[in-house]
Design an enzyme around this catalytic site. Structure first.
Site, PDB file in Angstrom:
ATOM      1  CG  ASP A  30       1.441  10.232   1.144  1.00 42.57           C
ATOM      2  OD1 ASP A  30       0.823  11.284   0.899  1.00 42.57           O
ATOM      3  OD2 ASP A  30       1.041   9.393   1.965  1.00 42.57           O
ATOM      4  N   GLY A  31       3.026  12.962   1.380  1.00 46.35           N
ATOM      5  CA  GLY A  31       3.466  13.843   2.471  1.00 46.35           C
ATOM      6  C   GLY A  31       3.596  15.304   2.058  1.00 46.35           C
ATOM      7  CG  ASN A  32       3.464  16.458  -2.036  1.00 43.22           C
ATOM      8  OD1 ASN A  32       4.550  15.952  -1.736  1.00 43.22           O
ATOM      9  ND2 ASN A  32       2.964  16.384  -3.252  1.00 43.22           N
ATOM     10  CG  HIS A  47       0.103  19.286  -3.948  1.00 41.11           C
ATOM     11  ND1 HIS A  47       0.309  18.042  -3.388  1.00 41.11           N
ATOM     12  CD2 HIS A  47      -1.148  19.648  -3.568  1.00 41.11           C
ATOM     13  CE1 HIS A  47      -0.776  17.680  -2.704  1.00 41.11           C
ATOM     14  NE2 HIS A  47      -1.671  18.644  -2.791  1.00 41.11           N
ATOM     15  CB  THR A  76      -8.812   5.962  -9.227  1.00 43.84           C
ATOM     16  OG1 THR A  76      -8.321   4.945  -8.346  1.00 43.84           O
ATOM     17  CG2 THR A  76      -8.328   5.670 -10.636  1.00 43.84           C
ATOM     18  CD  GLU A  77      -8.652   4.888  -4.979  1.00 42.43           C
ATOM     19  OE1 GLU A  77      -7.446   5.073  -5.254  1.00 42.43           O
ATOM     20  OE2 GLU A  77      -9.349   4.042  -5.565  1.00 42.43           O
ATOM     21  CG  ASN A  78      -5.175  11.340  -4.772  1.00 47.63           C
ATOM     22  OD1 ASN A  78      -4.103  11.064  -5.307  1.00 47.63           O
ATOM     23  ND2 ASN A  78      -5.368  11.142  -3.462  1.00 47.63           N
ATOM     24  CD1 TRP A  79     -10.566  10.701  -9.666  1.00 49.10           C
ATOM     25  CD2 TRP A  79     -10.641  12.866 -10.223  1.00 49.10           C
ATOM     26  NE1 TRP A  79      -9.970  10.838 -10.905  1.00 49.10           N
ATOM     27  CE2 TRP A  79     -10.012  12.162 -11.267  1.00 49.10           C
ATOM     28  CE3 TRP A  79     -10.795  14.254 -10.342  1.00 49.10           C
ATOM     29  CZ2 TRP A  79      -9.548  12.784 -12.423  1.00 49.10           C
ATOM     30  CZ3 TRP A  79     -10.334  14.872 -11.499  1.00 49.10           C
ATOM     31  CH2 TRP A  79      -9.713  14.144 -12.522  1.00 49.10           C
ATOM     32  NE  ARG A  81      -5.789  13.943  -1.661  1.00 48.13           N
ATOM     33  CZ  ARG A  81      -4.535  14.018  -1.291  1.00 48.13           C
ATOM     34  NH1 ARG A  81      -3.892  15.157  -1.419  1.00 48.13           N
ATOM     35  NH2 ARG A  81      -3.909  12.983  -0.800  1.00 48.13           N
ATOM     36  CB  SER A 206      -2.531   4.457  -1.198  1.00 48.86           C
ATOM     37  OG  SER A 206      -2.313   4.689   0.171  1.00 48.86           O
TER      38      SER A 206
HETATM   39  C1  IPE Z   1      -1.300   8.046  -2.385  1.00 50.01           C
HETATM   40  O1  IPE Z   1      -1.305   9.018  -1.422  1.00 50.01           O
HETATM   41  C2  IPE Z   1      -1.527   8.647  -3.735  1.00 50.01           C
HETATM   42  C3  IPE Z   1      -0.454   9.495  -4.219  1.00 50.01           C
HETATM   43  C4  IPE Z   1       0.690   9.712  -3.648  1.00 50.01           C
HETATM   44  C5  IPE Z   1      -0.709  10.124  -5.481  1.00 50.01           C
HETATM   45  P1  IPE Z   1      -2.628   9.393  -0.609  1.00 50.01           P
HETATM   46  O2  IPE Z   1      -2.259  10.480   0.319  1.00 50.01           O
HETATM   47  O3  IPE Z   1      -3.757   9.648  -1.539  1.00 50.01           O
HETATM   48  O4  IPE Z   1      -2.927   8.029   0.167  1.00 50.01           O
HETATM   49  P2  IPE Z   1      -3.755   7.749   1.484  1.00 50.01           P
HETATM   50  O5  IPE Z   1      -5.098   8.411   1.300  1.00 50.01           O
HETATM   51  O6  IPE Z   1      -3.008   8.341   2.633  1.00 50.01           O
HETATM   52  O7  IPE Z   1      -3.821   6.262   1.579  1.00 50.01           O
HETATM   53  C1  IPE Z   2       0.808  13.388  -1.955  1.00 48.83           C
HETATM   54  O1  IPE Z   2       0.759  14.253  -0.869  1.00 48.83           O
HETATM   55  C2  IPE Z   2       0.305  14.012  -3.226  1.00 48.83           C
HETATM   56  C3  IPE Z   2      -0.982  13.482  -3.692  1.00 48.83           C
HETATM   57  C4  IPE Z   2      -1.664  12.532  -3.133  1.00 48.83           C
HETATM   58  C5  IPE Z   2      -1.537  14.090  -4.874  1.00 48.83           C
HETATM   59  P1  IPE Z   2      -0.538  14.447  -0.008  1.00 48.83           P
HETATM   60  O2  IPE Z   2      -1.346  15.547  -0.593  1.00 48.83           O
HETATM   61  O3  IPE Z   2      -1.270  13.155   0.137  1.00 48.83           O
HETATM   62  O4  IPE Z   2       0.088  14.892   1.363  1.00 48.83           O
HETATM   63  P2  IPE Z   2      -0.375  14.447   2.816  1.00 48.83           P
HETATM   64  O5  IPE Z   2      -0.425  12.957   2.829  1.00 48.83           O
HETATM   65  O6  IPE Z   2      -1.721  15.056   3.037  1.00 48.83           O
HETATM   66  O7  IPE Z   2       0.671  14.997   3.721  1.00 48.83           O
HETATM   67 MG    MG Z   3      -1.156  11.645   1.458  1.00 49.46          MG
END
Ligand code: IPE
Ligand code: IPE
Ligand code: MG
Length: 250
Positions: A30-32, A47, A76-79, A81, A206
């Site tokens: 996380d944190g990209n 990313h 499954t929740e990243n859809w 975005r 998450s």
């Molecule tokens: C968790 O990160 C999922 C992945 C790293 C792939 P998210 O950025 O989606 O999680 P939340 O929304 O902060 O909980």
């Molecule tokens: C994690 O980084 C990668 C994925 C969830 C796909 P994020 O895209 O969640 O990065 P932040 O949390 O917004 O910094």
């Molecule tokens: Mg994140």
């Protein structure tokens, strides 16, 4: 100055007990997005950097002797975005799968994908098959990429498979136990994660490996995933080794 730097690195490695390494490490990458924002770059640049770091950390973990590394790449929740970010992530994942030879090289790395195929394009599904087939005989480290993965979704998937077995008379309801649930999870070929690392400052799962993390140790850090290094991995494992895992006993 360089001498001092090298000495510090050595000291860190010396602290590791190679006989008590976690067998299975999970990482919530996380944190990209925040990494990119800090640099005035688009989220996709974060990313991309995150994917590069994954390559390096996989090799580092393999060289240290870690047997299983499970990384959360897309939930499954990243859809939910914005469509263009989902598109970019799928494109990057496709490229990553295509480029598996660069990651694996001559190293003994097996790649497996865990998660639901529902919603993934035929192109990605085909690439997954190619990568899994090409690396299936490698065994030093298994890199499990959690792609379209959700812990709750996985539990539902497992329960559905068991319900089918009951309906078709292969098992009776009384037979259902924890082992049967585990053996129907995507992760059925590996032990539960000993240790879960989450960079980026968030302190939550998450929806990552909910069933499997019942007794995992956790390590949280403010470092954004694209800045994560081998030293951070070693520091985290040293911390893990200073804990007492009791599993409910004394
Ligand atoms: C968790 O990160 C999922 C992945 C790293 C792939 P998210 O950025 O989606 O999680 P939340 O929304 O902060 O909980
Ligand atoms: C994690 O980084 C990668 C994925 C969830 C796909 P994020 O895209 O969640 O990065 P932040 O949390 O917004 O910094
Ligand atoms: Mg994140």
């Amino acid at each position: 100055m360089l001498g001092l730097f090298k000495k510090k690195k050595k000291e860190l490695l010396v602290k590791l007990d190679m006989s008590r390494l976690p067998v299975h490490i999970g990482i919530i990458m996380d944190g990209n997005g925040r990494w990119a924002k800090k640099r005035g770059l688009p989220r996709s640049a974060g990313h991309r950097m995150g994917a590069r770091v994954l390559e390096q950390i996989t090799r580092d973990a393999g060289n240290l002797g870690i047997r299983y590394l499970t990384v959360y790449a897309f939930s499954t929740e990243n859809w939910s975005r914005p469509a263009n970010e989902v598109e970019e992530l799928m494109k990057l994942l496709g490229e990553y799968l295509d480029d598996y030879k660069r990651l694996v090289g001559d190293e003994d790395i097996r790649i497996k994908i865990i998660g639901s195929p529902d919603g993934l394009s035929d192109d990605i599904l085909r690439k997954i098959k190619v990568v899994e087939d090409a690396t299936k005989n490698n065994s030093a480290i298994t890199l499990n990429i959690a792609l379209n993965y959700g812990g709750r979704d996985e539990i539902v998937h497992s329960v559905k498979k068991i319900a089918k077995d009951v309906k078709q008379g292969r098992i009776s309801p009384e037979d259902i136990d924890e082992a049967i649930l585990s053996s129907n999870m995507y992760t059925n070929y590996m032990p539960d994660p000993d240790f879960i690392i989450r960079p980026s400052g968030e302190k939550r799962l998450s929806n990552f490996l909910l069933w499997q993390s019942a007794y995992s140790e956790f390590w949280f850090s403010d470092i954004n995933w694209p800045d994560f290094t081998r030293d951070d991995l070693i520091r985290a494992i040293v911390d893990y080794q200073n804990r007492s895992r009791r599993f409910g006993g004394v």
